[in-house]
Design an enzyme around this catalytic site. Structure first.
Site, PDB file in Angstrom:
ATOM      1  N   GLU A 106       0.805  -1.217   0.000  1.00 51.89           N
ATOM      2  CA  GLU A 106       0.000   0.000   0.000  1.00 51.89           C
ATOM      3  C   GLU A 106       0.843   1.274   0.000  1.00 51.89           C
ATOM      4  O   GLU A 106       0.305   2.356   0.042  1.00 51.89           O
ATOM      5  CB  GLU A 106      -0.919  -0.006   1.228  1.00 51.89           C
ATOM      6  CG  GLU A 106      -1.848  -1.192   1.301  1.00 51.89           C
ATOM      7  CD  GLU A 106      -1.207  -2.463   1.888  1.00 51.89           C
ATOM      8  OE1 GLU A 106      -1.890  -3.487   1.919  1.00 51.89           O
ATOM      9  OE2 GLU A 106      -0.031  -2.420   2.298  1.00 51.89           O
ATOM     10  N   SER A 107       2.164   1.207  -0.013  1.00 56.31           N
ATOM     11  CA  SER A 107       3.101   2.336  -0.108  1.00 56.31           C
ATOM     12  C   SER A 107       4.375   2.044   0.673  1.00 56.31           C
ATOM     13  O   SER A 107       5.073   1.092   0.351  1.00 56.31           O
ATOM     14  CB  SER A 107       2.467   3.668   0.302  1.00 56.31           C
ATOM     15  OG  SER A 107       3.280   4.730  -0.171  1.00 56.31           O
ATOM     16  N   HIS A 112      14.551   7.347  10.117  1.00 59.88           N
ATOM     17  CA  HIS A 112      15.907   7.880  10.239  1.00 59.88           C
ATOM     18  C   HIS A 112      16.114   8.117  11.730  1.00 59.88           C
ATOM     19  O   HIS A 112      15.269   8.747  12.371  1.00 59.88           O
ATOM     20  CB  HIS A 112      16.070   9.186   9.452  1.00 59.88           C
ATOM     21  CG  HIS A 112      15.706   9.023   8.010  1.00 59.88           C
ATOM     22  ND1 HIS A 112      16.533   8.400   7.100  1.00 59.88           N
ATOM     23  CD2 HIS A 112      14.585   9.350   7.342  1.00 59.88           C
ATOM     24  CE1 HIS A 112      15.927   8.373   5.917  1.00 59.88           C
ATOM     25  NE2 HIS A 112      14.736   8.946   6.040  1.00 59.88           N
TER      26      HIS A 112
END
Length: 159
Positions: A106-107, A112
């Protein structure tokens, strides 16, 4: 002027500008309801995805520097949101810090980390109305041992 065209193909809105409201004078209630429903559907289809930008503060520095923990936490966060995990990659920097990505059907989710500051930035981007990206935030908060969380939501698409 005041007219807009919308081309719907393959279930996606390719252009969805503001649709003008019709003149309501002498309009049948049934027709009015149908027009409003159509406007709502166009707006819904124009939202391509939801983005949640998350900042985790006061995190456990060792968790922020553990690549295996980060990878498994990101994958589990994706599953908690209802997403399908495709793959993950984590890169550990020297002397510290991690960047990682979990690709979902879905993405994606990205992270980070700055262990020396006890801080992590996580972006969760999801397509589909059925997902619950906020469930991923709660999972990541626990996994990173975060003392404070900041969340910014954004809807992205053509509308």
């Amino acid at each position: 002027s005041g007219h807009a065209s919308v081309w719907l193909g393959q279930g996606e809105a390719h252009h969805a500008p503001e649709i003008p409201r019709p003149n309501l004078y002498n309009m049948d209630d049934h027709l009015l309801a149908a027009l409003e429903e159509a406007r709502a559907e166009i707006a819904r289809r124009a939202e391509l995805y939801e983005g949640i930008l998350v900042e985790f503060y006061d995190c456990d520095p060792s968790a922020l520097n553990d690549g295996d923990l980060i990878r498994s936490a990101m994958e589990e966060a994706a599953r908690k949101a209802g997403a399908t995990v495709v793959s993950s990659h984590v890169h550990r920097f020297s002397p510290q810090g991690i960047s990682g990505v979990t690709i979902i059907a879905e993405s994606h989710l990205t992270i980070h980390t700055w262990p020396e500051k006890g801080y992590a930035a996580v972006d969760i981007f999801t397509c589909g109305q059925e997902l619950s990206p906020h469930d991923a935030v709660g999972w990541m908060e626990k996994a990173l041992g975060s003392g404070m969380v900041s969340v910014v939501e954004m809807k992205r698409g053509f509308a």
